[in-house]
Write a protein that holds these residues in place. Structure first.
Motif, PDB file in Angstrom:
ATOM      1  N   LEU A 572       7.644  -9.947  -1.425  1.00  0.00           N
ATOM      2  CA  LEU A 572       9.087  -9.880  -1.635  1.00  0.00           C
ATOM      3  C   LEU A 572       9.442 -10.122  -3.091  1.00  0.00           C
ATOM      4  CD1 LEU A 572      12.008  -9.756  -0.628  1.00  0.00           C
ATOM      5  CD2 LEU A 572      11.811 -12.161   0.052  1.00  0.00           C
ATOM      6  N   GLY A 573       8.749 -11.092  -3.727  1.00  0.00           N
ATOM      7  CA  GLY A 573       9.039 -11.396  -5.127  1.00  0.00           C
ATOM      8  C   GLY A 573       8.757 -10.232  -6.051  1.00  0.00           C
ATOM      9  N   LEU A 574       7.700  -9.479  -5.772  1.00  0.00           N
ATOM     10  CA  LEU A 574       7.378  -8.311  -6.593  1.00  0.00           C
ATOM     11  C   LEU A 574       8.463  -7.234  -6.470  1.00  0.00           C
ATOM     12  CD1 LEU A 574       3.537  -7.982  -5.944  1.00  0.00           C
ATOM     13  CD2 LEU A 574       4.634  -8.561  -8.112  1.00  0.00           C
ATOM     14  N   ILE A 575       8.953  -7.016  -5.264  1.00  0.00           N
ATOM     15  CA  ILE A 575      10.013  -6.021  -5.091  1.00  0.00           C
ATOM     16  C   ILE A 575      11.272  -6.446  -5.837  1.00  0.00           C
ATOM     17  CG2 ILE A 575      11.529  -4.894  -3.385  1.00  0.00           C
ATOM     18  CD1 ILE A 575       9.207  -5.040  -1.416  1.00  0.00           C
ATOM     19  N   GLU A 576      11.575  -7.729  -5.774  1.00  0.00           N
ATOM     20  CA  GLU A 576      12.739  -8.233  -6.503  1.00  0.00           C
ATOM     21  C   GLU A 576      12.565  -8.063  -8.013  1.00  0.00           C
ATOM     22  OE1 GLU A 576      12.843 -12.218  -5.031  1.00  0.00           O
ATOM     23  OE2 GLU A 576      14.458 -11.781  -3.614  1.00  0.00           O
ATOM     24  N   ASP A 577      11.290  -8.092  -8.475  1.00  0.00           N
ATOM     25  CA  ASP A 577      11.017  -7.940  -9.902  1.00  0.00           C
ATOM     26  C   ASP A 577      10.942  -6.485 -10.325  1.00  0.00           C
ATOM     27  OD1 ASP A 577      10.953 -10.663 -10.196  1.00  0.00           O
ATOM     28  OD2 ASP A 577       8.762 -10.837 -10.037  1.00  0.00           O
ATOM     29  N   GLY A 578      11.163  -5.574  -9.384  1.00  0.00           N
ATOM     30  CA  GLY A 578      11.179  -4.158  -9.731  1.00  0.00           C
ATOM     31  C   GLY A 578       9.871  -3.427  -9.509  1.00  0.00           C
ATOM     32  N   VAL A 579       8.873  -4.079  -8.924  1.00  0.00           N
ATOM     33  CA  VAL A 579       7.624  -3.411  -8.562  1.00  0.00           C
ATOM     34  C   VAL A 579       7.806  -2.910  -7.139  1.00  0.00           C
ATOM     35  CG1 VAL A 579       5.123  -3.630  -8.328  1.00  0.00           C
ATOM     36  CG2 VAL A 579       6.346  -5.003 -10.023  1.00  0.00           C
ATOM     37  N   THR A 580       8.057  -1.618  -6.964  1.00  0.00           N
ATOM     38  CA  THR A 580       8.548  -1.117  -5.679  1.00  0.00           C
ATOM     39  C   THR A 580       7.635  -0.077  -5.014  1.00  0.00           C
ATOM     40  OG1 THR A 580       9.854   0.553  -6.855  1.00  0.00           O
ATOM     41  CG2 THR A 580      10.954  -1.532  -6.330  1.00  0.00           C
ATOM     42  N   GLU A 581       6.671   0.507  -5.748  1.00  0.00           N
ATOM     43  CA  GLU A 581       5.801   1.503  -5.129  1.00  0.00           C
ATOM     44  C   GLU A 581       4.563   0.835  -4.532  1.00  0.00           C
ATOM     45  OE1 GLU A 581       4.770   4.725  -7.607  1.00  0.00           O
ATOM     46  OE2 GLU A 581       6.847   5.324  -8.024  1.00  0.00           O
ATOM     47  N   CYS A 582       4.071   1.429  -3.446  1.00  0.00           N
ATOM     48  CA  CYS A 582       2.945   0.839  -2.695  1.00  0.00           C
ATOM     49  C   CYS A 582       1.734   0.597  -3.592  1.00  0.00           C
ATOM     50  CB  CYS A 582       2.579   1.756  -1.532  1.00  0.00           C
ATOM     51  SG  CYS A 582       1.205   1.133  -0.523  1.00  0.00           S
ATOM     52  N   MET A 589      -0.975  -7.316  -6.383  1.00  0.00           N
ATOM     53  CA  MET A 589      -1.421  -8.341  -5.432  1.00  0.00           C
ATOM     54  C   MET A 589      -2.939  -8.329  -5.249  1.00  0.00           C
ATOM     55  SD  MET A 589       1.514  -8.147  -2.460  1.00  0.00           S
ATOM     56  CE  MET A 589       0.872  -9.594  -1.615  1.00  0.00           C
ATOM     57  N   LYS A 590      -3.593  -7.263  -5.812  1.00  0.00           N
ATOM     58  CA  LYS A 590      -5.041  -7.104  -5.691  1.00  0.00           C
ATOM     59  C   LYS A 590      -5.460  -7.053  -4.222  1.00  0.00           C
ATOM     60  CE  LYS A 590      -6.153  -9.135 -10.165  1.00  0.00           C
ATOM     61  NZ  LYS A 590      -4.759  -9.311 -10.608  1.00  0.00           N
ATOM     62  N   LYS A 602       6.443  -4.951   8.439  1.00  0.00           N
ATOM     63  CA  LYS A 602       7.038  -6.179   8.966  1.00  0.00           C
ATOM     64  C   LYS A 602       8.439  -6.392   8.401  1.00  0.00           C
ATOM     65  CE  LYS A 602       2.615  -8.568   9.720  1.00  0.00           C
ATOM     66  NZ  LYS A 602       1.758  -9.711   9.324  1.00  0.00           N
ATOM     67  N   GLY A 603       8.604  -6.095   7.102  1.00  0.00           N
ATOM     68  CA  GLY A 603       9.931  -6.245   6.499  1.00  0.00           C
ATOM     69  C   GLY A 603      10.932  -5.248   7.055  1.00  0.00           C
ATOM     70  N   ILE A 604      10.491  -4.001   7.281  1.00  0.00           N
ATOM     71  CA  ILE A 604      11.378  -2.975   7.847  1.00  0.00           C
ATOM     72  C   ILE A 604      11.759  -3.344   9.273  1.00  0.00           C
ATOM     73  CG2 ILE A 604      11.475  -0.557   8.591  1.00  0.00           C
ATOM     74  CD1 ILE A 604       9.651   0.070   6.144  1.00  0.00           C
ATOM     75  N   ASP A 605      10.773  -3.803  10.064  1.00  0.00           N
ATOM     76  CA  ASP A 605      11.072  -4.213  11.445  1.00  0.00           C
ATOM     77  C   ASP A 605      12.022  -5.391  11.474  1.00  0.00           C
ATOM     78  OD1 ASP A 605       9.389  -2.234  12.303  1.00  0.00           O
ATOM     79  OD2 ASP A 605       7.668  -3.558  12.716  1.00  0.00           O
ATOM     80  N   ALA A 606      11.923  -6.284  10.461  1.00  0.00           N
ATOM     81  CA  ALA A 606      12.814  -7.450  10.418  1.00  0.00           C
ATOM     82  C   ALA A 606      14.195  -7.094   9.877  1.00  0.00           C
ATOM     83  CB  ALA A 606      12.181  -8.551   9.570  1.00  0.00           C
ATOM     84  N   GLY A 607      14.355  -5.891   9.288  1.00  0.00           N
ATOM     85  CA  GLY A 607      15.660  -5.420   8.845  1.00  0.00           C
ATOM     86  C   GLY A 607      16.020  -5.734   7.420  1.00  0.00           C
ATOM     87  N   TRP A 608      15.126  -6.343   6.640  1.00  0.00           N
ATOM     88  CA  TRP A 608      15.514  -6.687   5.260  1.00  0.00           C
ATOM     89  C   TRP A 608      14.886  -5.739   4.230  1.00  0.00           C
ATOM     90  CZ3 TRP A 608      11.195  -7.804   2.420  1.00  0.00           C
ATOM     91  CH2 TRP A 608      10.097  -8.377   3.082  1.00  0.00           C
ATOM     92  N   LEU A 609      14.188  -4.695   4.720  1.00  0.00           N
ATOM     93  CA  LEU A 609      13.538  -3.762   3.816  1.00  0.00           C
ATOM     94  C   LEU A 609      13.674  -2.343   4.360  1.00  0.00           C
ATOM     95  CD1 LEU A 609      11.651  -3.695   1.234  1.00  0.00           C
ATOM     96  CD2 LEU A 609       9.734  -3.594   2.840  1.00  0.00           C
ATOM     97  N   GLY A 613      12.012   7.395  -0.316  1.00  0.00           N
ATOM     98  CA  GLY A 613      10.984   8.159  -1.031  1.00  0.00           C
ATOM     99  C   GLY A 613       9.695   7.366  -1.111  1.00  0.00           C
ATOM    100  N   ARG A 614       9.240   7.109  -2.328  1.00  0.00           N
ATOM    101  CA  ARG A 614       7.989   6.369  -2.514  1.00  0.00           C
ATOM    102  C   ARG A 614       8.242   4.896  -2.782  1.00  0.00           C
ATOM    103  NH1 ARG A 614       4.453   9.557  -6.866  1.00  0.00           N
ATOM    104  NH2 ARG A 614       2.985   7.924  -6.205  1.00  0.00           N
ATOM    105  N   GLU A 615       9.499   4.488  -2.794  1.00  0.00           N
ATOM    106  CA  GLU A 615       9.822   3.116  -3.176  1.00  0.00           C
ATOM    107  C   GLU A 615      10.305   2.307  -1.976  1.00  0.00           C
ATOM    108  OE1 GLU A 615      11.175   3.278  -7.777  1.00  0.00           O
ATOM    109  OE2 GLU A 615      12.733   3.751  -6.302  1.00  0.00           O
ATOM    110  N   TYR A 616       9.997   1.009  -2.042  1.00  0.00           N
ATOM    111  CA  TYR A 616      10.551   0.056  -1.083  1.00  0.00           C
ATOM    112  C   TYR A 616      11.805  -0.561  -1.704  1.00  0.00           C
ATOM    113  CZ  TYR A 616       6.059   0.430   1.291  1.00  0.00           C
ATOM    114  OH  TYR A 616       4.958   0.908   1.941  1.00  0.00           O
ATOM    115  N   VAL A 617      12.848  -0.633  -0.901  1.00  0.00           N
ATOM    116  CA  VAL A 617      14.146  -1.116  -1.395  1.00  0.00           C
ATOM    117  C   VAL A 617      14.646  -2.203  -0.455  1.00  0.00           C
ATOM    118  CG1 VAL A 617      16.528  -0.489  -1.963  1.00  0.00           C
ATOM    119  CG2 VAL A 617      14.669   1.153  -2.360  1.00  0.00           C
ATOM    120  N   LEU A 618      15.140  -3.296  -1.044  1.00  0.00           N
ATOM    121  CA  LEU A 618      15.695  -4.381  -0.234  1.00  0.00           C
ATOM    122  C   LEU A 618      17.032  -3.984   0.354  1.00  0.00           C
ATOM    123  CD1 LEU A 618      14.899  -7.443  -2.528  1.00  0.00           C
ATOM    124  CD2 LEU A 618      13.658  -6.733  -0.487  1.00  0.00           C
TER     125      LEU A 618
END
Length: 623
Positions: A572-582, A589-590, A602-609, A613-618
Motif C-alpha cells: 500500500l505504501g508503494l502505491i501511495e508513493d506513486g509506484v503503481t505498475e505490477c 518489494m523484491k 486482496k485489495g480489490i476484493d476489500a474495495g480499497w483498490l 490499465g496497467r496501474e493500480y489505483v487507490l
C-alpha cells in the motif's frame, strides 16, 4: 671415514657421480626420484656446511651419501658399493666398466628355487597349514625360493621375467633384492576377461585359497596392504573381482584402493570377524565349502562402470512407462518449502543476520523441531561448513541456540587449518569429492556452506562460466538427495551478488532485509525474510516474516522472535508513493509479479483498490 673414501668423495662428489651414471637431471635440490616412479619432485641433492654432499628421497626410497646412492642404484651391499665408488673415482688406480657394475646386481632366481629343498617344502606346509603337494607345486612353478636363507617369492617385470626377490627376514619383516626394486603384484595363472579374479593382500592368504580350492588361475597378490592401487591395469574388463579383505583398518583401506583402481565389479568375500585373515581362518578349521560359501554370499562393494550405451538403454523410458513409474517422493525437511535434495540461497548485506538464520534452520533440521511457523518433520543429519566465523563465536551462538546434538556437525575453517594445515576451497574437485564422501559416510542430508565468498576463493563471482566450478558438484549432491544451503552476500543493488546463472537450478532464494534501524529495540539481529525466488516445492506463497534474535548477556541464551511481516502495508505504501505498475512494485518489494497480483486481488476484493490499465489505483476514502 677412511682416507681413501674421503679422497674419493673429493674427486667424485655426489652431483658428478649422478651425472656419470646418466642421471644428471636428478642432481639438484628438487627433482624426480630416480629410484621409483615419481609423479612429483620428491628427490633432493644438497651440500652441508662442512662441504659433504647428501641426497634424500622424501617418498621413502632412502637417503645418504655417494656410497649409499650407489647401493640403491646398483642394488648391492654397502661393502660392494664402497669398493665400486673407490674404483669409479680412480682413488686406488682402478676403473670399472658399466657392464661389470650392472652384473653385480643380477639375481639368479633359478638358484633361489633350487635352494628351496624338500625339507623347506615340508616346513612351509607345516608352518602355514598347506598341503605338501601344493607347496611342491609352488616350487615346481618357480613361485617360491630361498634367498640368503630366507623364504622368498619372485617379482616379475611386465614381460614375465623374474627381476627381484621379495623375501622375509626372521623377524617377520620383508625386503626386496635388489634394493630399490619396483614393487609389482604377484600374478599367478592367466587373468582372462570375463573370468573371476581373486585378489589377496598377503601371499599366505592367496596360497591358502589356491591350496583349498584347487584354483591355479586368476590370482593376484599385492604383497601388502599399502599396494592395493597396483592392481590398476591388471584386471581385465568384464571380470568379477573377489577381494579377500583382512579384518583390520589396513585391510579396509586396501579394499578401497582395489575398488578405486578396478573397472569391474568388486565383491568382498567375508572372512568371519573372529579371524584376522583367510590363512588364520583355514588353520582354525575352515573348509573348502566355507570358502565357496564366502564367495557365493560375497557382497558387492563396487559396481562395474557401465558404458554410456548400456546406461541409455537401461534409462530411456516411454511416456507410458514414465506415467506408471513408481517414484519415491522427496521428503519434506522444514515447512512445505524445504525438501531433501534442494539447493537454496540465503543472502543479505553484511551484518544483517544471515548466519543467525542459517544456524537456526540447521538446528531445527537436526532436531526435527519447529522454527517460527515452519514445522520440522523429522531429525536429519546436518553438516555446517563455516568459512568465516571464529570458532569461539560460532560455539557461543550454537550454545545460545541450544544446537548441541549429534545430528549437527561443524567444519570450521580455523579448526581445519590448526589441525591439518589445509584451507577450504569448494572450487577444488578433490575437496568437493572429500566433502561428498564425508556426507555419504556420515549420512548427512543437508549441507550448509557459509559463505560462498570465503569458501569459493577462486571463483569470479560475475562470470557465468566460473559458476561451473561448483555447479556440477551441487547437481551431483542433488542426485544423492543431499540438500545444500548456500549463504551469500547482497550486492550494492540489493540483489544477490554475482552472476544470475547460479539461480538457474535453485529451488528457492531467501533475502533478508535489515529492520533494526527503524525498530525501537535495536538489540541483536532483526530482519525480514522473504522469498525472492518462490519455492518449487509448494504452490503456496511462503509468508514474509520478521525475525528478532536476541542473546541474553547473563545466560548466553538466544531467544528467537518471529511474526508475520506487514507486507500488505509495504504494498500500500508503494502505491501511495506513486509506484503503481505490477512490475515496478515487484522490483521494489523484491518479490514475484504473481505475488504482487495476489496482494492486489486482496485489495480489490476489500474495495480499497482498483486497476486502471496497467496501474493500480487507490479508491478514494477507502484506504
Amino acid at each position: 671415514m677412511s682416507g681413501d673414501v674421503r679422497e674419493a668423495k673429493r674427486k667424485l662428489p655426489l652431483p658428478a657421480l649422478i651425472h656419470i651414471l646418466g642421471l644428471g637431471e636428478h642432481a639438484k635440490k628438487s627433482a624426480r626420484c630416480p629410484f621409483h616412479d615419481d609423479k612429483r619432485n620428491s628427490f633432493s641433492v644438497w651440500r652441508n656446511g662442512a662441504g659433504a654432499w647428501f641426497f634424500k628421497c622424501h617418498a621413502g626410497c632412502g637417503e645418504g651419501d655417494e656410497i649409499t646412492f650407489l647401493e640403491l642404484h646398483e642394488r648391492i651391499p654397502n661393502n660392494e658399493a664402497t669398493k665400486l665408488f673407490l674404483e669409479m673415482s680412480n682413488a686406488n688406480g682402478a676403473t670399472l666398466s658399466a657392464s661389470k657394475r650392472r652384473s653385480t646386481s643380477a639375481l639368479d632366481w633359478r638358484a633361489c628355487v633350487e635352494a628351496f629343498t624338500e625339507k623347506h617344502v615340508e616346513h612351509l606346509a607345516k608352518w602355514r597349514g598347506y598341503s605338501v603337494e601344493f607347496c611342491s607345486w609352488l616350487k615346481e612353478n618357480g613361485l617360491v625360493g630361498l634367498f640368503n636363507d630366507c623364504i622368498a617369492f619372485p617379482v616379475h617385470d611386465p614381460a614375465g621375467n623374474v627381476v627381484a626377490a621379495h623375501y622375509r627376514l626372521r623377524d617377520g619383516s620383508w625386503r626386496y633384492y635388489p634394493q630399490g626394486a619396483k614393487v609389482r603384484p604377484l600374478v599367478i595363472g592367466e587373468l582372462v576377461a570375463g573370468e573371476p579374479v581373486h585378489v589377496f593382500e598377503s601371499q599366505w592368504d592367496g596360497f591358502d585359497y589356491m591350496d583349498k580350492s584347487g584354483e591355479r588361475d586368476g590370482i593376484v597378490i599385492t604383497r601388502g596392504a599399502s599396494n592395493g592401487a597396483l592392481v590398476a591395469g591388471l584386471i581385465p574388463e568384464g571380470s568379477t573381482v573377489y577381494v579377500w579383505t583382512q579384518n583390520d583398518d589396513a585391510g579396509e583401506n586396501w579394499q578401497k584402493d582395489i575398488c578405486a583402481n578396478t573397472k569391474g565389479t568388486v565383491k568382498r568375500a567375508r572372512i568371519p570377524a573372529l579371524h584376522k585373515d583367510l590363512n588364520v581362518w583355514t588353520r582354525a578349521g575352515a573348509t573348502p565349502g566355507d570358502l565357496l560359501h564366502a564367495m557365493q554370499s560375497a557382497e558387492v562393494v563396487s559396481e562395474a562402470e557401465k558404458s554410456w550405451m548400456d546406461a541409455l538403454n537401461e534409462s530411456v523410458v516411454t511416456s507410458n512407462e514414465l506415467r506408471d513409474l513408481e517414484l519415491v517422493p522427496r521428503k519434506k525437511l522444514l515447512g512445505d518449502w524445504f525438501c531433501e535434495g534442494d539447493l537454496g540461497f540465503i543472502f543479505a548485506f553484511r551484518g544483517v543476520g544471515k548466519t543467525w538464520l542459517a544456524l537456526a534452520i540447521a538446528q531445527a533440521l537436526s532436531t526435527g523441531s519447529k522454527l517460527g511457523d515452519w514445522p520440522g518433520h523429522a531429525p536429519v543429519k546436518v553438516l555446517y561448513i563455516d568459512g568465516e566465523m571464529p570458532p569461539d563465536l560460532m560455539r557461543s551462538r550454537c550454545k545460545g541456540l541450544e544446537a548441541g546434538n549429534d545430528n549437527l556437525q561443524f567444519l570450521n575453517h580455523e579448526i581445519l587449518f590448526e589441525r591439518s594445515g589445509k584451507v577450504l576451497n569448494i572450487t577444488n574437485g578433490e575437496i568437493q569429492q572429500a566433502i561428498t564422501e564425508k556426507c555419504i559416510a556420515s549420512g548427512v542430508k543437508v549441507l550448509f556452506l557459509d559463505n560462498l565468498s570465503t569458501l569459493a576463493c577462486e571463483m569470479r563471482e560475475n562470470e557465468a562460466d566460473s559458476w561451473e566450478l561448483v555447479n556440477s558438484w551441487l547437481l551431483d549432491l542433488r542426485r544423492r538427495k543431499i540438500a545444500v544451503v548456500i549463504v551469500h552476500h547482497a550486492g550494492r543493488s540489493g540483489e544477490m551478488r554475482g552472476t544470475s546463472k547460479r539461480e538457474d537450478n535453485v529451488f528457492w532464494i531467501i533475502a533478508l532485509d535489515d529492520t533494526k534501524k527503524n525498530a525501537d529495540d535495536k538489540r541483536g539481529a532483526r530482519f525480514i525474510s522473504r522469498f525472492t525466488k518462490p519455492s518449487r516445492n509448494t504452490q503456496e506463497d511462503v509468508p514474509t516474516y520478521e525475525w528478532h534474535f536476541v542473546t541474553d548477556e547473563a545466560t548466553g541464551t538466544v531467544s528467537i522472535g518471529c511474526k508475520l511481516a506487514q507486507t500488505m502495508d509495504v504494498f500500500l505504501g508503494l502505491i501511495e508513493d506513486g509506484v503503481t505498475e505490477c512490475g515496478q512494485i515487484a522490483q521494489e518489494m523484491k518479490i514475484s509479479p504473481a505475488t504482487v497480483s495476489r496482494f492486489a486481488k486482496k485489495g480489490i476484493d476489500a474495495g480499497w483498490l482498483k486497476k486502471e490499465g496497467r496501474e493500480y489505483v487507490l479508491v478514494p476514502h477507502e484506504k
